[in-house]
Design an enzyme around this catalytic site. Structure first.
Site, PDB file in Angstrom:
ATOM      1  N   GLY A  37       0.815  -1.208   0.000  1.00  0.00           N
ATOM      2  CA  GLY A  37       0.000   0.000   0.000  1.00  0.00           C
ATOM      3  C   GLY A  37       0.848   1.258   0.000  1.00  0.00           C
ATOM      4  N   LYS A  96      -3.092 -17.902  -3.011  1.00  0.00           N
ATOM      5  CA  LYS A  96      -1.637 -17.999  -3.156  1.00  0.00           C
ATOM      6  C   LYS A  96      -0.938 -17.758  -1.825  1.00  0.00           C
ATOM      7  CE  LYS A  96      -1.022 -13.235  -4.825  1.00  0.00           C
ATOM      8  NZ  LYS A  96      -0.053 -12.750  -3.829  1.00  0.00           N
TER       9      LYS A  96
END
EC number: 1.1.1.8
Length: 456
Positions: A46, A278
């Site tokens: 982020g 994942k």
């Protein structure tokens, strides 16, 4: 589904400004009204994402404003302050920048133990707490959530999936009077599960929609085979932005840089679910790598089994999901190879971390694969989902067909076994050829659309 390539040439400043003008036009911005981009959450990816936008567009101050929100009050311990000081003094350009900003002295004082630094404070100087060794450009940091988001045009969700609903539920209070809905790009790679009124997976984009009421066409997902520090250091990288055509195409053009290639894709659900899956299997990959002393053979066997389980699970949720190939496969590969979840699995197997320490690790942030293991297994182990096994003729839950997922659950969540058990699962002589699970997936026998809140 076709991906649409966004051009990749090195971009002169004039063309960068033209791209900014184009997205401003698409969003209906007046000449004297800057485009307001806000990052919510300051983890590694982020923070890097916002820093890239700041570096690319921040110079056009009258046309764009880029800022990032993170919670205030997070103190930095002395060991981290000492390490940060070493990083600063090892890089002349960084040292000069801090001196010019009159910001160097506080790092000296923190190194000596004479003052306490805070995460939001160092982020303003370009230091992400989860990625100290990769300094970013200086950022505008806001710790008041209302101040950060109330007038945002584009919101970048950099929160873990475990925090997304809570924070966006709070944000919704500040958007009640808005006329135009913002556009939200979620970077979150995780999922949660709920069991009432029926079992289902909830993805971060769905959480945001529920919490805010923002139309789903305004909520997109961006993911790809990217390691945050490498992307910021301009290693060649690519990503897909997924969602409605209305927004994914103009945003794909806006977000691309010479080293960061962005394709657009309509299959939001598969990419978002794969983003969570994942991380699940990356923890096991880290364990296998450590326990086998980086055996290429063992890691490839694990890769074959875990990808077959991923394909099977996505076919439970979507009738025709995007194939695990191209960028989706590459994203899985790099996460199993070098992501923080793989790192976590390695540290657990080495005994350098323990499960009692929790899944929020100093210097790394939230290990989202842990909650995703719990969510996927408990959802897929519901007896209400049982169906006849196509070959054995007995009822089984989907989870029973995913032995790697099952063992990760028993290691990480119920803690019945140590990390070594992942090798026992991998070497089980009764384990079927991964191709058989893929064939079951392609038969659509187990397809259950209500798992994502869709109508059968």
């Amino acid at each position: 589904m076709m991906d649409h390539l966004v051009e990749t040439n090195s971009v002169p400043s004039r063309l960068v400004e033209e791209r900014l003008d184009e997205i401003r036009r698409v969003m209906g911005k007046a000449d004297d009204d800057p485009l307001r981009i806000v990052g919510v959450g300051a983890g590694a990816w982020g923070s890097v994402f916002i820093a890239m936008l700041q570096e690319n567009y921040g110079k056009f101050r009258g046309k764009v404003s880029v800022r990032i929100w993170r919670r205030g009050g997070r103190a930095i311990d002395k060991a981290t302050a000492e390490h940060l000081f070493e990083v600063i003094n090892s890089r002349e350009e960084l040292l000069r920048r801090l001196i010019r900003r009159c910001a160097y002295l506080k790092y000296v004082e923190a190194r000596l133990g004479d003052r306490v630094l805070y995460a939001d404070e160092i982020l303003k100087d370009g230091f992400c707490l989860n990625m100290i060794e990769t300094p970013l450009c200086p950022l505008k940091v806001v710790t008041n959530l209302q101040e950060a988001v109330w007038d945002a045009d584009i919101v970048i969700n950099g929160l873990p999936s475990t925090e997304t609903f809570q924070v966006f539920n709070e944000i919704s209070k500040y958007w009640k009077e808005r006329v135009n809905a913002p556009v939200i790009i979620s970077l979150a790679k995780g999922v949660e599960a709920e069991f009432e009124p029926h079992p289902r997976i909830v993805t971060p984009t769905q959480m945001i929609h529920r919490a805010t009421g923002i139309p789903l066409e305004n909520i997109l997902y961006l993911g790809g085979p990217n390691i945050a520090s490498e992307v910021y250091n301009k290693e060649y990288a690519n990503a897909r932005i997924c969602g409605s055509e209305k927004w994914r195409k103009p945003l794909g053009k806006f977000l691309r840089q010479s080293h960061f290639i962005v394709w657009d894709n309509s299959d939001l659900i598969t990419h978002e679910v794969m983003g969570g899956l994942k991380n699940v299997y990356a923890i096991g990959a880290g364990m296998v790598a450590t326990l086998t002393k980086e055996s290429a053979t063992s890691k490839s066997v694990y890769f074959a089994h875990c990808t077959s389980e991923m394909i099977f699970i996505t076919h439970l949720l979507a009738k025709e999901p995007e194939k695990l190939a191209g960028p989706l496969l590459a994203d899985t590969y790099v996460t199993l190879l070098k992501g923080r979840n793989a790192w976590y699995g390695q540290k657990l197997a080495k005994g350098e971390l323990s499960l009692e320490m929790g899944d929020s690790i100093k210097g790394k942030g939230m290990i989202q694969g842990v909650s995703a293991v719990k969510a996927f297994f408990e959802l897929l182990n519901q007896s209400s989902l049982s169906l006849q096994h196509p070959e054995e003729g007995k009822p089984v839950t989907p989870a029973e067909l995913c032995p790697i997922l099952k063992m990760l659950y028993r290691i990480l969540i119920t803690r019945e076994f140590s990390c070594e058990a992942i090798l026992e699962a991998l070497r089980d002589e009764t384990m079927n050829d991964p191709r058989e699970l893929i064939e079951i997936a392609h038969s659509h026998l187990f397809f259950q659309p209500w798992l994502l809140g869709q109508k059968p």
